[in-house]
Design a protein around this motif. Structure first.
Motif, PDB file in Angstrom:
ATOM      1  N   HIS A   1       0.820  -1.219   0.000  1.00 50.68           N
ATOM      2  CA  HIS A   1       0.000   0.000   0.000  1.00 50.68           C
ATOM      3  C   HIS A   1       0.854   1.270   0.000  1.00 50.68           C
ATOM      4  O   HIS A   1       0.394   2.346   0.377  1.00 50.68           O
ATOM      5  N   GLY A   2       2.115   1.141  -0.420  1.00 51.78           N
ATOM      6  CA  GLY A   2       2.976   2.318  -0.578  1.00 51.78           C
ATOM      7  C   GLY A   2       3.594   2.842   0.697  1.00 51.78           C
ATOM      8  O   GLY A   2       4.096   3.964   0.727  1.00 51.78           O
ATOM      9  N   PHE A   3       3.563   2.051   1.758  1.00 50.07           N
ATOM     10  CA  PHE A   3       4.133   2.456   3.033  1.00 50.07           C
ATOM     11  C   PHE A   3       5.362   1.603   3.323  1.00 50.07           C
ATOM     12  O   PHE A   3       5.566   0.559   2.713  1.00 50.07           O
ATOM     13  N   GLY A   4       6.163   2.047   4.264  1.00 51.28           N
ATOM     14  CA  GLY A   4       7.298   1.277   4.737  1.00 51.28           C
ATOM     15  C   GLY A   4       7.222   1.157   6.245  1.00 51.28           C
ATOM     16  O   GLY A   4       6.579   1.966   6.916  1.00 51.28           O
ATOM     17  N   VAL A   5       7.867   0.130   6.779  1.00 49.45           N
ATOM     18  CA  VAL A   5       7.931  -0.052   8.232  1.00 49.45           C
ATOM     19  C   VAL A   5       9.222   0.586   8.725  1.00 49.45           C
ATOM     20  O   VAL A   5      10.305   0.217   8.295  1.00 49.45           O
ATOM     21  N   LEU A   6       9.098   1.563   9.606  1.00 54.67           N
ATOM     22  CA  LEU A   6      10.256   2.256  10.160  1.00 54.67           C
ATOM     23  C   LEU A   6      10.799   1.574  11.402  1.00 54.67           C
ATOM     24  O   LEU A   6      12.006   1.563  11.640  1.00 54.67           O
ATOM     25  N   ALA A   7       9.893   1.033  12.214  1.00 53.32           N
ATOM     26  CA  ALA A   7      10.300   0.394  13.465  1.00 53.32           C
ATOM     27  C   ALA A   7       9.179  -0.503  13.962  1.00 53.32           C
ATOM     28  O   ALA A   7       8.015  -0.311  13.604  1.00 53.32           O
ATOM     29  N   VAL A   8       9.568  -1.469  14.774  1.00 51.84           N
ATOM     30  CA  VAL A   8       8.597  -2.334  15.441  1.00 51.84           C
ATOM     31  C   VAL A   8       8.954  -2.352  16.920  1.00 51.84           C
ATOM     32  O   VAL A   8      10.101  -2.623  17.280  1.00 51.84           O
ATOM     33  N   HIS A   9       7.992  -2.036  17.751  1.00 48.82           N
ATOM     34  CA  HIS A   9       8.176  -2.029  19.195  1.00 48.82           C
ATOM     35  C   HIS A   9       7.377  -3.178  19.790  1.00 48.82           C
ATOM     36  O   HIS A   9       6.154  -3.223  19.639  1.00 48.82           O
ATOM     37  N   ASP A  10       8.049  -4.125  20.424  1.00 48.11           N
ATOM     38  CA  ASP A  10       7.365  -5.247  21.066  1.00 48.11           C
ATOM     39  C   ASP A  10       7.084  -4.852  22.508  1.00 48.11           C
ATOM     40  O   ASP A  10       7.887  -5.097  23.415  1.00 48.11           O
TER      41      ASP A  10
ATOM     42  N   GLU B   1       5.536   1.148  13.430  1.00 48.76           N
ATOM     43  CA  GLU B   1       5.555   2.527  12.937  1.00 48.76           C
ATOM     44  C   GLU B   1       5.680   2.447  11.422  1.00 48.76           C
ATOM     45  O   GLU B   1       6.655   1.891  10.903  1.00 48.76           O
ATOM     46  N   VAL B   2       4.681   2.990  10.729  1.00 51.44           N
ATOM     47  CA  VAL B   2       4.663   2.921   9.269  1.00 51.44           C
ATOM     48  C   VAL B   2       4.591   4.327   8.691  1.00 51.44           C
ATOM     49  O   VAL B   2       4.072   5.248   9.329  1.00 51.44           O
ATOM     50  N   CYS B   3       5.112   4.463   7.471  1.00 50.56           N
ATOM     51  CA  CYS B   3       5.160   5.797   6.873  1.00 50.56           C
ATOM     52  C   CYS B   3       5.099   5.708   5.352  1.00 50.56           C
ATOM     53  O   CYS B   3       5.681   4.815   4.748  1.00 50.56           O
ATOM     54  N   ASN B   4       4.404   6.655   4.769  1.00 47.26           N
ATOM     55  CA  ASN B   4       4.437   6.888   3.334  1.00 47.26           C
ATOM     56  C   ASN B   4       5.166   8.222   3.179  1.00 47.26           C
ATOM     57  O   ASN B   4       4.661   9.259   3.619  1.00 47.26           O
ATOM     58  N   PRO B   5       6.369   8.222   2.581  1.00 45.43           N
ATOM     59  CA  PRO B   5       7.166   9.449   2.553  1.00 45.43           C
ATOM     60  C   PRO B   5       6.482  10.634   1.874  1.00 45.43           C
ATOM     61  O   PRO B   5       6.634  11.776   2.327  1.00 45.43           O
ATOM     62  N   LEU B   6       5.718  10.381   0.821  1.00 44.57           N
ATOM     63  CA  LEU B   6       5.041  11.495   0.138  1.00 44.57           C
ATOM     64  C   LEU B   6       3.980  12.121   1.033  1.00 44.57           C
ATOM     65  O   LEU B   6       3.855  13.353   1.092  1.00 44.57           O
TER      66      LEU B   6
ATOM     67  N   ALA C   1       3.912  15.912   2.817  1.00 46.56           N
ATOM     68  CA  ALA C   1       2.768  16.824   2.680  1.00 46.56           C
ATOM     69  C   ALA C   1       2.316  17.340   4.044  1.00 46.56           C
ATOM     70  O   ALA C   1       1.986  18.520   4.191  1.00 46.56           O
ATOM     71  N   VAL C   2       2.307  16.480   5.045  1.00 47.49           N
ATOM     72  CA  VAL C   2       1.930  16.889   6.395  1.00 47.49           C
ATOM     73  C   VAL C   2       2.949  17.900   6.933  1.00 47.49           C
ATOM     74  O   VAL C   2       2.587  18.940   7.470  1.00 47.49           O
ATOM     75  N   LEU C   3       4.227  17.594   6.773  1.00 47.03           N
ATOM     76  CA  LEU C   3       5.271  18.479   7.289  1.00 47.03           C
ATOM     77  C   LEU C   3       5.317  19.811   6.553  1.00 47.03           C
ATOM     78  O   LEU C   3       5.678  20.838   7.147  1.00 47.03           O
TER      79      LEU C   3
ATOM     80  N   VAL D   1      -5.106  15.049   3.109  1.00 48.97           N
ATOM     81  CA  VAL D   1      -3.973  14.121   3.258  1.00 48.97           C
ATOM     82  C   VAL D   1      -4.313  13.064   4.305  1.00 48.97           C
ATOM     83  O   VAL D   1      -4.083  11.872   4.096  1.00 48.97           O
ATOM     84  N   ALA D   2      -4.861  13.492   5.440  1.00 47.67           N
ATOM     85  CA  ALA D   2      -5.216  12.552   6.507  1.00 47.67           C
ATOM     86  C   ALA D   2      -6.238  11.534   6.011  1.00 47.67           C
ATOM     87  O   ALA D   2      -6.156  10.352   6.361  1.00 47.67           O
ATOM     88  N   GLY D   3      -7.178  11.977   5.175  1.00 44.30           N
ATOM     89  CA  GLY D   3      -8.167  11.056   4.611  1.00 44.30           C
ATOM     90  C   GLY D   3      -7.529  10.005   3.728  1.00 44.30           C
ATOM     91  O   GLY D   3      -7.896   8.816   3.775  1.00 44.30           O
ATOM     92  N   GLU D   4      -6.563  10.419   2.920  1.00 46.14           N
ATOM     93  CA  GLU D   4      -5.851   9.469   2.054  1.00 46.14           C
ATOM     94  C   GLU D   4      -5.036   8.481   2.886  1.00 46.14           C
ATOM     95  O   GLU D   4      -5.036   7.275   2.604  1.00 46.14           O
ATOM     96  N   VAL D   5      -4.356   8.987   3.899  1.00 50.17           N
ATOM     97  CA  VAL D   5      -3.558   8.117   4.769  1.00 50.17           C
ATOM     98  C   VAL D   5      -4.464   7.135   5.497  1.00 50.17           C
ATOM     99  O   VAL D   5      -4.164   5.945   5.596  1.00 50.17           O
ATOM    100  N   GLU D   6      -5.584   7.628   5.977  1.00 50.36           N
ATOM    101  CA  GLU D   6      -6.506   6.753   6.695  1.00 50.36           C
ATOM    102  C   GLU D   6      -7.058   5.655   5.795  1.00 50.36           C
ATOM    103  O   GLU D   6      -7.148   4.495   6.204  1.00 50.36           O
ATOM    104  N   ALA D   7      -7.392   5.987   4.568  1.00 47.78           N
ATOM    105  CA  ALA D   7      -7.881   4.964   3.636  1.00 47.78           C
ATOM    106  C   ALA D   7      -6.815   3.895   3.399  1.00 47.78           C
ATOM    107  O   ALA D   7      -7.117   2.690   3.390  1.00 47.78           O
ATOM    108  N   SER D   8      -5.575   4.323   3.241  1.00 50.48           N
ATOM    109  CA  SER D   8      -4.478   3.371   3.020  1.00 50.48           C
ATOM    110  C   SER D   8      -4.215   2.508   4.243  1.00 50.48           C
ATOM    111  O   SER D   8      -4.038   1.292   4.133  1.00 50.48           O
TER     112      SER D   8
END
Length: 142
Positions: A27-36, A56-61, A65-67, A113-120
């Motif tokens: 879905h175009g995201f990457g995993v930055l970290a996993v906290h157990d 922790e997941v992120c879509n850089p684009l 846009a948020v930043l 942007v938040a709506g697009e992120v939420e859908a993904s």
């Protein structure tokens, strides 16, 4: 609106974690970290009977846009998706990006942007849950 989006999965905790790791890049995201979190609490000597991993997941684009809207919103990034157990059931959930960011900014471009992120991220959770039961805390949402 309920701030949580949670699906229950018939999968085991470990299966749900593995499925989430597979669904994120689809879905175009990457995993930055996993906290157990469960393991961390037990390692600290606490009798914590449940399992809980926070991805922790992120879509850089989308993050850019948020930043670009307000640099201080870096504190709301990245998105977090949790896989956890509760009373023997596996659940996958998140705080809804739209609800969270609406509390931080009224800017309509940020809401889009938040709506697009939420859908993904909802799609990521649904794919990871595969065969999940009804959504908890959001059964009325489209």
């Amino acid at each position: 609106m309920d701030p949580f989006f949670i699906l229950e999965s018939a999968k085991s905790f470990e299966e749900a974690c593995a499925s989430l790791l597979q669904a994120v890049p689809d879905h175009g995201f990457g995993v930055l970290a996993v906290h157990d979190l469960g393991q961390t609490l037990r390692r600290k000597g606490l009798a914590f009977p449940e399992e809980c991993r926070i991805f922790e997941v992120c879509n850089p684009l989308q993050a850019a846009a948020v930043l670009a809207n307000t640099m201080a919103l870096n504190m709301a990034l990245p998105c977090r998706i949790s896989v956890y157990t509760e009373a023997g059931r596996t659940r996958i959930g998140m705080l809804r990006p739209g609800v969270m960011l609406a509390g931080l900014s009224a800017d309509p471009s940020l809401a889009a942007v938040a709506g697009e992120v939420e859908a993904s991220t909802r799609a990521i959770i649904a794919a990871a849950a595969a065969g999940a039961g009804p959504a908890m805390g959001c059964a009325q949402d489209p």
